[in-house]
Design a protein around this motif. Structure first.
Motif, mmCIF file in Angstrom:
data_model
loop_
_atom_site.group_PDB
_atom_site.id
_atom_site.type_symbol
_atom_site.label_atom_id
_atom_site.label_comp_id
_atom_site.label_asym_id
_atom_site.label_seq_id
_atom_site.Cartn_x
_atom_site.Cartn_y
_atom_site.Cartn_z
ATOM 1 N N TRP A 1 7.206 4.860 6.125
ATOM 2 C CA TRP A 1 5.752 4.793 6.286
ATOM 3 C C TRP A 1 5.328 3.525 7.030
ATOM 4 C CZ3 TRP A 1 2.326 8.472 6.060
ATOM 5 C CH2 TRP A 1 2.588 9.615 5.287
ATOM 6 N N SER B 1 0.102 10.197 -3.837
ATOM 7 C CA SER B 1 0.040 11.370 -2.947
ATOM 8 C C SER B 1 -1.426 11.778 -2.800
ATOM 9 C CB SER B 1 0.850 12.524 -3.549
ATOM 10 O OG SER B 1 0.317 12.835 -4.825
ATOM 11 N N ILE C 1 -3.005 4.845 3.357
ATOM 12 C CA ILE C 1 -2.713 4.828 4.796
ATOM 13 C C ILE C 1 -3.815 4.076 5.542
ATOM 14 C CG2 ILE C 1 -2.636 6.304 6.871
ATOM 15 C CD1 ILE C 1 -1.048 8.343 5.196
ATOM 16 N N GLN D 1 0.823 -1.215 0.000
ATOM 17 C CA GLN D 1 0.000 0.000 0.000
ATOM 18 C C GLN D 1 0.857 1.266 0.000
ATOM 19 O OE1 GLN D 1 -3.191 -0.268 -0.322
ATOM 20 N NE2 GLN D 1 -3.620 -2.347 0.377
ATOM 21 N N LEU D 2 1.940 1.267 0.810
ATOM 22 C CA LEU D 2 2.679 2.512 1.062
ATOM 23 C C LEU D 2 4.089 2.528 0.500
ATOM 24 C CD1 LEU D 2 1.366 3.029 4.671
ATOM 25 C CD2 LEU D 2 0.958 4.561 2.755
ATOM 26 N N SER E 1 7.201 2.080 1.462
ATOM 27 C CA SER E 1 8.444 2.626 2.015
ATOM 28 C C SER E 1 8.630 2.231 3.474
ATOM 29 C CB SER E 1 8.474 4.150 1.901
ATOM 30 O OG SER E 1 7.726 4.725 2.948
ATOM 31 N N TRP F 1 10.689 8.021 2.879
ATOM 32 C CA TRP F 1 9.362 8.655 2.951
ATOM 33 C C TRP F 1 8.731 8.850 1.577
ATOM 34 C CZ3 TRP F 1 7.289 8.289 7.486
ATOM 35 C CH2 TRP F 1 8.152 8.168 8.585
ATOM 36 N N LEU G 1 -2.955 8.701 -1.236
ATOM 37 C CA LEU G 1 -2.084 8.387 -0.100
ATOM 38 C C LEU G 1 -2.931 8.153 1.163
ATOM 39 C CD1 LEU G 1 0.669 8.077 1.268
ATOM 40 C CD2 LEU G 1 0.785 10.544 1.526
ATOM 41 N N SER H 1 6.300 7.737 -0.828
ATOM 42 C CA SER H 1 5.166 6.806 -0.789
ATOM 43 C C SER H 1 4.835 6.335 -2.200
ATOM 44 C CB SER H 1 3.958 7.482 -0.152
ATOM 45 O OG SER H 1 3.816 8.776 -0.669
ATOM 46 N N GLN H 2 4.682 5.025 -2.335
ATOM 47 C CA GLN H 2 4.334 4.449 -3.638
ATOM 48 C C GLN H 2 3.517 3.198 -3.394
ATOM 49 O OE1 GLN H 2 8.050 3.484 -5.516
ATOM 50 N NE2 GLN H 2 8.894 2.502 -3.725
ATOM 51 N N SER H 3 2.727 2.850 -4.376
ATOM 52 C CA SER H 3 1.841 1.722 -4.182
ATOM 53 C C SER H 3 2.115 0.688 -5.268
ATOM 54 C CB SER H 3 0.417 2.275 -4.223
ATOM 55 O OG SER H 3 -0.472 1.316 -4.583
#
Length: 468
Positions: free
Chosen positions: A47, A220, A228, A41-42, A44, A204, A224, A206-208
């Protein structure tokens, strides 16, 4: 009137037993599985750890806030009693109804399904791929049978008295915590600098992950936020069920002190272990491998990197012990809620009876039956979404209840007060409510069903009242 009934229980559980029930009910299968989906999901390291730290913080805040309520109402039924006292019988009933229909039984089923998932490593014929019977769309597989057998066995042990289940709980939980601690220590000893450095390079960003192609997409804004909330389902599910100790307050020595203290010690210990376990994953498994772990079994990948091929079996045995202890705690605690509801006339009358061993055996068996039925629906992930949203809604209502009860019962004895009131309980209400809204928005199909089942309790309540 109610208090006379409370005397039927034997006070046999001390502070250690209470703390082990909290920790044992929390640590099930989640910590070994959910980080994989959280990374998808995130995408990284920063995160991932942030989600676990956030979950740990709000869990401990909630648990210490419950301490005030447990010291005011130190009797069986716990959270159900707090909600009934704060909002009246309807909300108390809705909680009990949801607790029976989804929360406790759904969690028992999910943990049972996880047990069989890992038992299949040692005994391949236990796999969910081993289909035993087919009729129409329904397929009965070996894993479902294994889950149900463990639930029936634990229900039987619990129906024989609190002493056996208490010893089983404490021993298995100590084994579970020590083996998790061992895994973390060996993991850090086997840590590879290049893996750790690579995982933290873009901590930090964020990528899915697109599951079909295995490629990453930067995210983002609202995407994002929805990532989350999806990631938090995993860490939150791994951190629920700590309130189980409040349900058995009628069997705890010096409950005014020990219930609140075991809530704090149990949730704090588990939250620290969870954050350390995830740091350990990041030290031995590249981020891509965490995201693509087979069947999300990130702990198995980590153990293989630490111990070699025997790692798989080490983890399988650890998780079997872990999920077994977790379900023992859930089965023991859940039955006390139906008992208290039955005493209030809002659950089957038979549930209010204790057997020769002073335990609500009928409640244990009716819970066993429904949890077994839920095992047949089978999907671990769907069971999680289903449970988490309702658990959070009632956590929020219960903590809001502290504010209400301070107005309603200003002079009531409060041997223990919510820590940093009103700031921390207020912070919990805001954060948990935001997660609920995000969940309903992003996982409408599964979370929505959970909420629908909860709301179905309203007509049921009025129908049963009309009968009376």
């Amino acid at each position: 009137m109610e208090d006379n009934n409370q005397e039927d229980f034997k006070r046999e559980l001390g502070l250690l037993d209470g703390t082990m029930l909290v920790a044992g009910s929390m640590i099930g299968s989640g910590i070994f599985i959910v980080s994989s989906d959280m990374v998808r999901q995130l995408g990284s390291a920063g995160w991932l750890i942030a989600m676990w730290v956030l979950t740990g913080l709000i869990t401990v805040i909630a648990a210490v806030s419950y301490g005030e309520l447990s010291s005011m109402f130190p009797k069986a039924g716990g959270q159900y009693v707090y909600l009934k006292e704060a909002y009246g019988k309807l909300i108390g009933f809705l909680y009990g109804w949801s607790f029976f229909a989804v929360i406790q039984t759904g969690t028992i089923a999910a943990v049972g399904v996880a047990f069989s998932k890992f038992a299949a490593y040692l005994f391949p014929s236990f796999s969910d791929k081993n289909i035993l019977y087919e009729i129409g769309d329904f397929k009965l597989n070996a894993a479902q049978i294994v889950s149900i057998v463990t639930i029936v066995l634990l229900s039987y042990i619990n129906s024989r008295g609190v002493k056996n289940s208490k010893i089983l709980q404490t021993v298995l939980t100590v084994v579970k915590i020590l083996s998790l601690a061992g895994l973390i220590i060996f993991g850090f000893m086997a840590a590879k600098a290049e893996v750790w450095d690579a995982n933290w390079t873009n901590a930090w960003v964020s990528q899915s992950m697109d599951v079909t192609s295995g490629s990453w997409m930067p995210i983002s804004g609202t995407v994002l936020i929805s990532a989350i909330s999806a990631a938090l389902v995993g860490s939150m599910f791994s951190s629920v069920a700590w309130e189980g100790v409040t349900f058995i307050a009628g069997e705890i020595k010096n409950p005014k002190r020990n219930v609140g203290l075991s809530l704090f010690l149990g949730t704090l210990t588990v939250s620290i272990i969870y954050v350390l376990a995830n740091l350990m994953y990041l030290a031995v498994v590249p981020l891509q491998d965490i995201a693509t772990a087979e069947s999300d079994r990130v702990a198995v990948v980590a153990a293989n990197n630490i111990f070699g091929s025997i790692g798989t079996y080490i983890i399988a045995i650890m998780i079997m012990i872990s999920t077994f202890a977790c379900n023992n705690g859930l089965i023991m605690a859940g039955a006390r809620v139906y008992y208290t509801m039955a005493k209030d006339g809002v659950f089957f009358k038979k549930a209010a009876e204790l057997n020769k061993a002073s335990v609500p055996a009928w409640s244990i068996w009716v819970q066993c039956l429904w949890a077994s039925a839920l095992c047949l629906t089978g999907k671990y992930g769907d069971l999680l979404d289903f449970v988490v949203i309702i658990v959070l809604i009632f956590y929020v209502l219960t903590i809001l209840g502290i504010f209400i009860l301070r107005k309603k019962m200003p002079d009531a004895e409060r041997p223990y007060k919510a820590f940093a009131y009103p700031f921390l309980p207020g912070l919990y209400i805001v954060v948990a409510s935001a997660i609920c809204v995000a969940l309903l928005y992003t996982k409408t199909s599964t979370s929505g069903w959970g909420v629908l089942i909860m709301l179905l309790g309203i007509p049921v309540y009025y129908l049963t009242k009309a009968k009376e």
